[in-house]
Design a protein around this motif. Structure first.
Motif, PDB file in Angstrom:
ATOM      1  N   ASN A 100      38.025   4.212 -42.932  1.00 14.30           N
ATOM      2  CA  ASN A 100      38.809   4.923 -41.914  1.00 14.30           C
ATOM      3  C   ASN A 100      38.559   4.385 -40.512  1.00 14.30           C
ATOM      4  O   ASN A 100      39.440   4.457 -39.646  1.00 14.30           O
ATOM      5  N   VAL A 101      37.345   3.870 -40.284  1.00 11.26           N
ATOM      6  CA  VAL A 101      37.005   3.255 -39.001  1.00 11.26           C
ATOM      7  C   VAL A 101      36.187   2.011 -39.254  1.00 11.26           C
ATOM      8  O   VAL A 101      35.661   1.799 -40.357  1.00 11.26           O
ATOM      9  N   THR A 102      36.057   1.170 -38.254  1.00 11.78           N
ATOM     10  CA  THR A 102      35.190  -0.003 -38.336  1.00 11.78           C
ATOM     11  C   THR A 102      33.753   0.397 -38.012  1.00 11.78           C
ATOM     12  O   THR A 102      33.496   1.491 -37.479  1.00 11.78           O
ATOM     13  N   LEU A 103      32.820  -0.514 -38.285  1.00  7.83           N
ATOM     14  CA  LEU A 103      31.434  -0.231 -37.920  1.00  7.83           C
ATOM     15  C   LEU A 103      31.258  -0.180 -36.405  1.00  7.83           C
ATOM     16  O   LEU A 103      30.382   0.528 -35.908  1.00  7.83           O
ATOM     17  N   GLN A 104      32.086  -0.906 -35.672  1.00  7.03           N
ATOM     18  CA  GLN A 104      32.024  -0.808 -34.213  1.00  7.03           C
ATOM     19  C   GLN A 104      32.410   0.600 -33.762  1.00  7.03           C
ATOM     20  O   GLN A 104      31.748   1.189 -32.886  1.00  7.03           O
TER      21      GLN A 104
END
Length: 297
Positions: A100-104
């Protein structure tokens, strides 16, 4: 038959006993599901455990593990109670997951949560200038990254120098590129490994806490805990790689191997009486606070 004076005395004694119990560090005040981002949602919320009384207490900010894809802030085991018993405020945070999101973006969640703790620490008797960032497994990778790559805290109006210490527990991705090479070099290993989906090419270095270590950045002291006896897991190697980078940059660092521990038991038993890594953890935070002149009785 009790007279009025006797009844008043009994009531007073009961009230005094209740007040003492409420003031005991062993009876925590628990505040769950505080939102650190809008709109309010489960993955961007945290729980706070605090002694019922007092002020100026150091704060532990904890990040759960789960491979960046699962886990929950409620999975604190013995840690919250152990720190509250020692007069600390303990905050355990959720964060959003891949894909759902990046690690950043996930690390950005961590920085936002730290900012919320900084802003609200005093409400729980905590000192916003005495925050320790800690985490296990995926949470350890996130903790180390937010404590070395200063862009995330800067985006929230904070600096690395405002963090008192960092304790990553058994992470294998302080230097993701090395872990990817190590895993894929094993006989019969799947290529590409699952790490490549989490740390895609071109971003693996951007997410490497090792590569952000440098002198005079205000990076806080580190205690790195890892399991002993399973070199194939990569956590011991990763711990030493990060520790070496910190030493070169003159950042205080200690590395402690949990003898006889597994990846899970190192986390689950942290905070228990008689646990060796727990002793090292408390000695580390007490040492940092003593040097800062902030150790509380």
């Amino acid at each position: 038959m009790l007279n009025t004076a006797t009844i008043s005395l009994c009531v007073g004694l009961l009230a005094l006993a209740a007040d003492r119990q409420a003031s005991s560090p062993g009876v925590p005040r628990i505040d769950r599901d505080r939102a650190y981002a809008e709109p309010k949602n489960e993955r961007q919320s945290l729980d706070v455990y605090a002694p019922a009384a007092g002020k100026g207490r150091p704060v532990v900010f904890w990040l759960h593990g789960g491979g960046w894809q699962k886990g929950d802030k409620s999975e604190v085991h013995s840690k919250a109670q152990a720190f509250v018993d020692r007069g600390f405020v303990f905050a355990s945070s959720n964060y959003r997951f891949i894909p759902n999101v990046t690690l950043q973006q996930m690390t950005g969640d961590v920085a936002k949560a730290i900012r919320w703790v900084y802003d609200h620490a005093a409400e729980y008797g905590g000192d916003p200038n005495s925050i320790f960032v800690m985490g296990w497994s995926a949470g350890a990778q996130l903790a180390a990254l937010v404590c070395t790559d200063d862009r995330y805290l800067k985006a929230e109006g904070l600096s690395l120098s405002q963090i008192k210490g960092c304790v990553p527990v058994d992470a294998d991705t302080f230097y993701p590129a090395l872990q990817i090479e190590t895993v894929e070099a094993r006989p019969g290993a799947r290529r590409p490994s699952s790490y490549r989906t989490k740390f895609p090419e071109g971003h693996d270095k951007d997410l490497s806490s090792v590569l952000y270590v440098a002198k005079d950045k205000g990076i806080p002291p580190f205690l790195i805990l890892h399991i002993d006896g399973r070199p194939e897991s990569g956590t011991a190697i990763q711990a030493q790689v990060l520790a070496n980078a910190l030493r070169v940059a003159n950042v205080p660092v200690q590395v402690v191997a949990g003898e006889g521990k597994t990846h899970n038991t190192l986390n689950e038993e942290l905070g228990r009486p008689g646990d060796t890594p727990t002793k090292a953890l408390f000695e580390f935070v007490d040492g940092v606070l003593t040097r800062a002149g902030q150790l509380r009785e």
